[in-house]
Every structure is written in structure tokens, then in C-alpha cells.
Write an enzyme that holds these catalytic residues in place. Structure first.
Site, PDB file in Angstrom:
ATOM      1  CG  ASN A  86      -1.719   1.259   1.358  1.00  0.00           C
ATOM      2  OD1 ASN A  86      -1.827   2.016   0.400  1.00  0.00           O
ATOM      3  ND2 ASN A  86      -2.299   1.493   2.526  1.00  0.00           N
ATOM      4  CD1 TRP A  87       3.976   1.120  -2.445  1.00  0.00           C
ATOM      5  CD2 TRP A  87       3.816   1.840  -4.565  1.00  0.00           C
ATOM      6  NE1 TRP A  87       4.809   0.336  -3.219  1.00  0.00           N
ATOM      7  CE2 TRP A  87       4.724   0.757  -4.522  1.00  0.00           C
ATOM      8  CE3 TRP A  87       3.559   2.444  -5.792  1.00  0.00           C
ATOM      9  CZ2 TRP A  87       5.374   0.273  -5.669  1.00  0.00           C
ATOM     10  CZ3 TRP A  87       4.201   1.967  -6.923  1.00  0.00           C
ATOM     11  CH2 TRP A  87       5.106   0.896  -6.862  1.00  0.00           C
ATOM     12  CE  LYS A  88       0.043   3.672   4.558  1.00  0.00           C
ATOM     13  NZ  LYS A  88      -0.068   3.882   5.972  1.00  0.00           N
TER      14      LYS A  88
ATOM     15  CG  HIS B 278      -6.073   1.939   4.880  1.00  0.00           C
ATOM     16  ND1 HIS B 278      -5.635   2.969   5.682  1.00  0.00           N
ATOM     17  CD2 HIS B 278      -5.046   1.061   4.779  1.00  0.00           C
ATOM     18  CE1 HIS B 278      -4.371   2.721   6.035  1.00  0.00           C
ATOM     19  NE2 HIS B 278      -3.997   1.571   5.500  1.00  0.00           N
TER      20      HIS B 278
ATOM     21  CD  GLU C  33      -3.087   5.796   6.369  1.00  0.00           C
ATOM     22  OE1 GLU C  33      -3.035   5.851   5.129  1.00  0.00           O
ATOM     23  OE2 GLU C  33      -2.163   5.343   7.062  1.00  0.00           O
TER      24      GLU C  33
ATOM     25  CD  GLU D 206      -3.664  -2.269   7.352  1.00  0.00           C
ATOM     26  OE1 GLU D 206      -2.518  -2.487   6.953  1.00  0.00           O
ATOM     27  OE2 GLU D 206      -4.304  -1.273   7.045  1.00  0.00           O
TER      28      GLU D 206
ATOM     29  N   GLY E 269       2.282   2.574  10.633  1.00  0.00           N
ATOM     30  CA  GLY E 269       3.235   3.675  10.447  1.00  0.00           C
ATOM     31  C   GLY E 269       3.930   4.103  11.729  1.00  0.00           C
TER      32      GLY E 269
ATOM     33  CB  SER F  20       5.072  -1.400  12.014  1.00  0.00           C
ATOM     34  OG  SER F  20       4.658  -0.051  12.164  1.00  0.00           O
TER      35      SER F  20
ATOM     36  N   GLY G 174       2.767  -1.008   4.294  1.00  0.00           N
ATOM     37  CA  GLY G 174       2.818   0.403   3.908  1.00  0.00           C
ATOM     38  C   GLY G 174       4.260   0.842   3.699  1.00  0.00           C
ATOM     39  N   GLY G 175       4.826   1.515   4.698  1.00  0.00           N
ATOM     40  CA  GLY G 175       6.161   2.124   4.593  1.00  0.00           C
ATOM     41  C   GLY G 175       7.227   1.216   3.982  1.00  0.00           C
TER      42      GLY G 175
HETATM   43  C1  PEP Z   1      -0.957   0.425   6.028  1.00  0.00           C
HETATM   44  O1  PEP Z   1      -1.183   1.620   6.086  1.00  0.00           O
HETATM   45  O2  PEP Z   1      -1.745  -0.321   5.415  1.00  0.00           O
HETATM   46  C2  PEP Z   1       0.224  -0.081   6.705  1.00  0.00           C
HETATM   47  C3  PEP Z   1       0.237  -1.324   7.064  1.00  0.00           C
HETATM   48  O3  PEP Z   1       1.249   0.816   6.939  1.00  0.00           O
HETATM   49  P1  PEP Z   1       2.675   0.507   7.644  1.00  0.00           P
HETATM   50  O4  PEP Z   1       3.184  -0.795   7.087  1.00  0.00           O
HETATM   51  O5  PEP Z   1       3.548   1.664   7.234  1.00  0.00           O
HETATM   52  O6  PEP Z   1       2.432   0.427   9.095  1.00  0.00           O
END
Ligand code: PEP
Length: 259
Positions: free
Chosen positions: A10-12, A101, A103, A173, A179, A218, A239-240
Site C-alpha cells: 500500500n503505497w498511499k 483502510h 486512514e 490492521e 506507520g 509496521s 505500507g512504509g
Molecule cells: C498500512 O497503512 O496499510 C500499513 C500497514 O502501513 P505501515 O506498514 O507503514 O504500518
């Protein structure tokens, strides 16, 4: 059981179309040694920002790596400025769309009912939903994680058909882990995933034994193998750590080292 691990990036709101194509070239090379396992022993999909979907799709052609969208609107077309429809995603070859999600829920005010409308529409489409659920830190500390997650699932899947059940993916999640660098322990992930599976089986029937439940929050190369080794953790939403081809490749390849 048919639960090959699914790794979703998930590149956001990161990486433009050119950067996405560059990523794809590097990533394809990094996972080339496991090419024969793609689709057999693991599956990978990438959810870029909308403007990069087309270029990324072209750059992934023939790789077996799927495209995913970060969101979708429930209505098929019309006056919804800034939104994107399911048929537009189909046209671009998307295999999956994230819905719910945290966010989207937290920053953009999406409700469980809005997410339910998206899930219903996706029943009629080849684009499969990745339904995200998870609790805040306050809810975890209050001991209500399982209740919150069950409520999110129950509302989003109210009225869901057998057809949706066979394609559904769920992502657990915990919001406190997204994040933040603070990952759920493998034990926490397994406990919540097992409860999610129970809720899914109660609602959708035994077909949900095959539903893939991803962990997100994370996930990094250093913790991926342990998380993915849990029996009800059937992949990861990243994500990150998915913005760097090397770290996402390490996470994807870790899924091949699990029992
Ligand atoms: C996400 O936003 O779906 C996510 C899992 O982010 P991160 O891996 O950066 O915690």
C-alpha cells in the site's frame, strides 16, 4: 485449504507513475529467483496512487504481480468529484481494491455503512475487496479489540453473498501499529486473526476457512517471517516498507520460508 500468502503493498500518496515503473523493474529482478512460486506458493499485489495504476500495470505485465487500488467508490458513475469507480479499476486490470483502510475511516470519515456499500458492489465485479479492520490504541487498552473488529466485519459484510465470500480478503490492521514502527506481536496477530476467522465462518459459512486474513501494521523484513508463520496470518498489507523494492521483496520472499 487454499490460502496461499498474499503480500500487498500500500503505497498511499507516494510514488508517481515514473517512480512506480522504476520500482517495478527493480522489484521484478529481486523476486526473479522465486518467479516459479508466484501464483503457486505466494501472491503479490501493489496498490499505487491512482495516477500510477496504468503505468505500473504496464510495467508489471507478464510478471504475475497484481494491481490493487487503495480505495473505490460504491456508485457505478456520476457526480462524485474526486472519486473512482469499480469499472474504471476493472478497465485498468485491478485484481483487488482496499476498502475501509483506517486512514479512510479516520481522516476521511468513512463509516462502516459506506464500506458495506462498497463490499456489496464489489460482489458483482472481478475486483476482489481487501476489507481492512482494526482497533485504536484506546480500544485495545480497554480490552475491546475483538468486539470492535467483529462489529466492523459484521456491518461491512451484512447481506454479503457466497460469491463475495469466495473472493474476500480481510486485513487486520491495528491502528496503533500503522506507520508507528510498533508491530503487533505474532501472538496478538494470531489471536485476533483466529477470532476474525470465527466471525467470518459464522457469517459466511465454511467457505471462510479459505479466506485470507492479512496482517498490516509496521511489517518489516525483520518481523515478516515470524508474523507470517502464524497459522491464521495468510499474508501482509505493507505500507512504509513497501516503498523500497528491496525491503518489499524481502518481506514477500519471507512468506516462502514459513511452514
Ligand atoms: C498500512 O497503512 O496499510 C500499513 C500497514 O502501513 P505501515 O506498514 O507503514 O504500518
Amino acid at each position: 485449504m487454499n490460502r496461499i500468502p498474499l503480500l500487498v503493498a500500500n503505497w498511499k500518496m507516494n510514488l508517481n507513475a515514473g517512480e512506480a515503473a522504476k520500482f517495478a523493474r527493480a522489484f521484478r529482478e529481486l523476486i526473479a529467483p522465486a518467479r516459479a512460486d508466484l501464483g503457486q506458493r505466494f501472491e503479490i499485489a501493489i496498490a499505487p496512487a491512482y495516477p500510477a495504476l496504468d503505468r505500473l500495470g504496464q510495467a508489471l505485465e507478464g510478471s504475475g504481480i497484481g494491481l490493487a487500488a487503495q480505495n473505490v467508490h460504491a456508485e457505478p458513475s456520476g457526480a462524485f468529484t474526486g472519486e473512482i469507480s469499480i469499472s474504471m479499476l476493472e478497465d485498468l486490470g485491478c485484481r483487488y481494491a482496499l476498502i475501509g483502510h483506517s486512514e479512510r475511516r479516520r481522516i476521511f470519515g468513512e463509516t462502516d455503512l459506506a464500506i458495506q456499500a462498497k463490499a456489496k458492489r464489489l460482489e458483482e465485479s472481478p475486483v476482489a475487496p481487501i476489507l481492512c479492520v482494526g482497533e485504536t490504541l484506546g480500544e485495545r487498552e480497554a480490552g475491546s479489540t475483538l468486539e470492535i473488529v467483529a462489529r466492523q466485519l459484521d456491518t461491512a459484510l451484512d447481506g454479503a453473498s457466497h460469491g463475495l465470500a469466495s473472493r474476500l480478503v480481510v486485513a487486520y490492521e491495528p491502528i496503533w501499529a500503522i506507520g508507528t514502527g510498533r508491530t503487533a506481536t505474532p501472538e496478538i496477530a494470531q489471536t485476533v486473526h483466529a477470532a476474525i476467522r470465527k466471525t467470518l465462518i459464522a457469517r459466511l459459512g465454511s467457505i471462510a476457512s479459505d479466506t485470507r486474513i492479512l496482517y498490516g501494521g509496521s511489517v518489516m523484513p525483520s518481523n515478516a517471517r515470524e508474523l507470517l508463520s502464524q497459522s491464521d496470518v495468510n499474508g501482509a498489507l505493507v505500507g512504509g516498507a513497501s516503498l523500497d523494492p528491496e525491503s518489499f521483496a524481502k518481506i514477500a520472499l519471507a512468506s516462502l520460508e514459513t511452514p
